[in-house]
Write a protein that holds these residues in place. Structure first.
Motif, mmCIF file in Angstrom:
data_model
loop_
_atom_site.group_PDB
_atom_site.id
_atom_site.type_symbol
_atom_site.label_atom_id
_atom_site.label_comp_id
_atom_site.label_asym_id
_atom_site.label_seq_id
_atom_site.Cartn_x
_atom_site.Cartn_y
_atom_site.Cartn_z
ATOM 1 N N ALA A 100 14.442 -32.142 37.042
ATOM 2 C CA ALA A 100 15.782 -31.619 37.147
ATOM 3 C C ALA A 100 16.165 -30.785 35.673
ATOM 4 O O ALA A 100 16.775 -29.600 35.667
ATOM 5 C CB ALA A 100 16.840 -32.486 37.202
ATOM 6 N N ALA A 101 15.576 -31.268 34.891
ATOM 7 C CA ALA A 101 15.613 -30.452 33.373
ATOM 8 C C ALA A 101 15.208 -29.144 33.639
ATOM 9 O O ALA A 101 15.455 -28.168 33.102
ATOM 10 C CB ALA A 101 14.933 -31.384 32.139
ATOM 11 N N LYS A 161 17.283 -25.762 37.560
ATOM 12 C CA LYS A 161 18.806 -25.804 37.553
ATOM 13 C C LYS A 161 19.254 -25.937 38.907
ATOM 14 O O LYS A 161 20.630 -26.158 39.268
ATOM 15 C CB LYS A 161 19.368 -24.754 36.916
ATOM 16 C CG LYS A 161 19.110 -25.003 35.515
ATOM 17 C CD LYS A 161 19.761 -23.624 34.650
ATOM 18 C CE LYS A 161 19.278 -23.609 33.219
ATOM 19 N NZ LYS A 161 20.103 -22.489 32.299
ATOM 20 N N VAL A 216 22.194 -35.657 39.647
ATOM 21 C CA VAL A 216 21.024 -36.409 39.449
ATOM 22 C C VAL A 216 21.573 -37.783 39.522
ATOM 23 O O VAL A 216 22.730 -37.977 38.794
ATOM 24 C CB VAL A 216 20.238 -36.102 38.500
ATOM 25 C CG1 VAL A 216 19.398 -37.302 38.287
ATOM 26 C CG2 VAL A 216 19.437 -34.632 38.373
ATOM 27 N N SER A 267 20.255 -32.475 28.479
ATOM 28 C CA SER A 267 19.938 -31.196 28.840
ATOM 29 C C SER A 267 20.513 -30.688 30.241
ATOM 30 O O SER A 267 20.729 -29.764 30.421
ATOM 31 C CB SER A 267 18.344 -30.978 28.725
ATOM 32 O OG SER A 267 17.805 -31.415 29.933
ATOM 33 N N LEU A 268 20.846 -31.885 31.084
ATOM 34 C CA LEU A 268 21.307 -31.598 32.578
ATOM 35 C C LEU A 268 22.769 -31.133 32.384
ATOM 36 O O LEU A 268 23.143 -30.381 33.334
ATOM 37 C CB LEU A 268 21.339 -32.690 33.352
ATOM 38 C CG LEU A 268 19.877 -33.294 33.393
ATOM 39 C CD1 LEU A 268 19.733 -34.357 34.602
ATOM 40 C CD2 LEU A 268 19.010 -32.136 34.002
ATOM 41 N N ARG A 322 25.750 -30.215 34.546
ATOM 42 C CA ARG A 322 25.673 -30.673 35.836
ATOM 43 C C ARG A 322 26.009 -32.430 35.788
ATOM 44 O O ARG A 322 26.092 -32.899 34.807
ATOM 45 C CB ARG A 322 24.034 -30.741 36.183
ATOM 46 C CG ARG A 322 23.706 -29.198 36.545
ATOM 47 C CD ARG A 322 22.463 -28.863 37.061
ATOM 48 N NE ARG A 322 21.557 -29.165 35.657
ATOM 49 C CZ ARG A 322 20.105 -28.968 35.772
ATOM 50 N NH1 ARG A 322 19.634 -29.109 37.115
ATOM 51 N NH2 ARG A 322 19.488 -28.889 34.724
ATOM 52 N N LEU A 379 25.528 -36.270 36.165
ATOM 53 C CA LEU A 379 24.431 -37.254 36.154
ATOM 54 C C LEU A 379 24.961 -38.557 36.273
ATOM 55 O O LEU A 379 26.021 -38.835 35.405
ATOM 56 C CB LEU A 379 23.655 -37.165 35.015
ATOM 57 C CG LEU A 379 22.637 -38.168 34.357
ATOM 58 C CD1 LEU A 379 21.522 -38.348 35.228
ATOM 59 C CD2 LEU A 379 22.220 -37.919 32.857
#
Length: 317
Positions: free
Chosen positions: A211-212, A215, A220, A262-263, A266, A268
């Motif tokens: 995922a990292a 994109k 996640v 880093s996600l 988005r 998590l």
């Protein structure tokens, strides 16, 4: 036997005061490494792209091609949905066996990639977890990635193979995950902007890396994931079931909380996070702090769930 003794007791660990062991040496050296890349001005201000570039290099990740070749292996019907079987062309001559669970009604579905360390059939039975997700409206993709399920090597460990080729299992599997992502994007019944993924236990680091680096995975969910590689080094009796989740040399440049952060922005969700010994923990400041620096606190959810029956309630279409 006495003549063969080099030390008075015949054991270095008991013959000297405060002896060093492999564990103690690793712990000291790791702390130096982590302090160096976390403490220097350059690395503290390192751009996300630079960190991810280093993670790709150390994990041995190879970006897959957008066009993924596949072979349709059949389909069977269940109540309210169908199950399709595919073989995707993986890296080199490798194959990624894949099950697709497709809702019976509708045109465009959100896609959910389902990663389990025991393979694609683990929760695939009638009434199982995957069926529950399909009935929420997801098109679920359950793959067997390198070293798992149909493509598991029964003779020797995956980690041994990774040492031989100089690439981590995590990096190779992350490439497999993103091949599945690319396969889903090409389907007419998938909403390409609504692709999510969930990973259980040892598959957590694999999904974090995937995922990292991609994109397209918009959300996640990690269930029972390892908190950090540093936790493993700092625990003398670490959980050896996690060994295929390790990336050699990772702590020279990054750790799992950095990938998690880093996600952002988005979404998590972390459920039942474990330390290096496999114990559940709830205080995950390393992730929270880095996440908040990326101004996305509201998109991070960390929970402790005692009932296996409630794990999927945190995944909502």
């Amino acid at each position: 036997s006495e003549e063969l003794k080099v030390t008075p007791t015949g054991n270095v660990a008991s013959a000297y005061e405060n002896p060093e062991t492999v564990y103690s040496i690793n712990k000291k050296e790791t702390q130096k490494l982590v302090d160096r890349w976390k403490g220097s001005e350059n690395n503290r201000e390192m751009k996300r792209e630079e960190l991810l570039s280093k993670a790709k290099e150390l994990s041995g990740y190879v970006t897959p091609e957008e066009d993924v070749k596949s072979v349709f292996r059949g389909r069977y019907q269940r109540d309210g949905y169908s199950v399709e079987m595919y073989a995707l062309h993986g890296e080199g001559d490798c194959v990624i066996p894949l099950l697709l669970f497709v809702p019976g009604t509708g045109n465009k579905f959100p896609g959910l990639i389902y990663l389990h360390p025991e393979g694609k059939i683990t929760d695939a039975a009638v009434g199982g977890r995957i069926e529950q997700l399909v009935k929420k409206g997801y098109l679920v993709a359950a793959p067997d990635m390198s070293g798992i399920g149909e493509v598991k090597d029964r003779n020797s460990g995956n980690y041994f193979h990774s040492v031989l080729i100089g690439r981590s299992i995590v990096g190779i599997q992350a490439g497999d995950v993103n091949r599945v992502v690319n396969f889903l994007k090409k389907r007419e019944d998938i909403a390409p902007e609504e692709i999510e993924a969930v990973a259980f236990d040892e598959m957590g680091p694999t999904l974090l890396h995937a995922a990292a680096f991609n994109k397209t995975i918009k959300r996640v969910t990690l269930i029972g994931p390892l908190n950090s590689y540093q936790d493993v080094v700092m625990n003398k009796f670490y959980d050896t079931r996690q060994i295929n989740s390790f990336v050699a040399g990772a702590l020279t440049a990054y750790d799992l909380p950095d990938l998690a952060a880093s996600l952002a922005p988005r979404k998590l969700t972390l459920i039942n996070v474990k330390d290096g010994e496999g114990n559940f923990i709830t205080s995950i400041e390393s992730i929270k702090n880095t996440w908040q620096e990326n101004v996305a606190g509201g998109h991070l959810q960390i929970v402790k769930e005692n009932s296996d029956n409630n794990l999927l309630k945190y995944i909502s279409k």
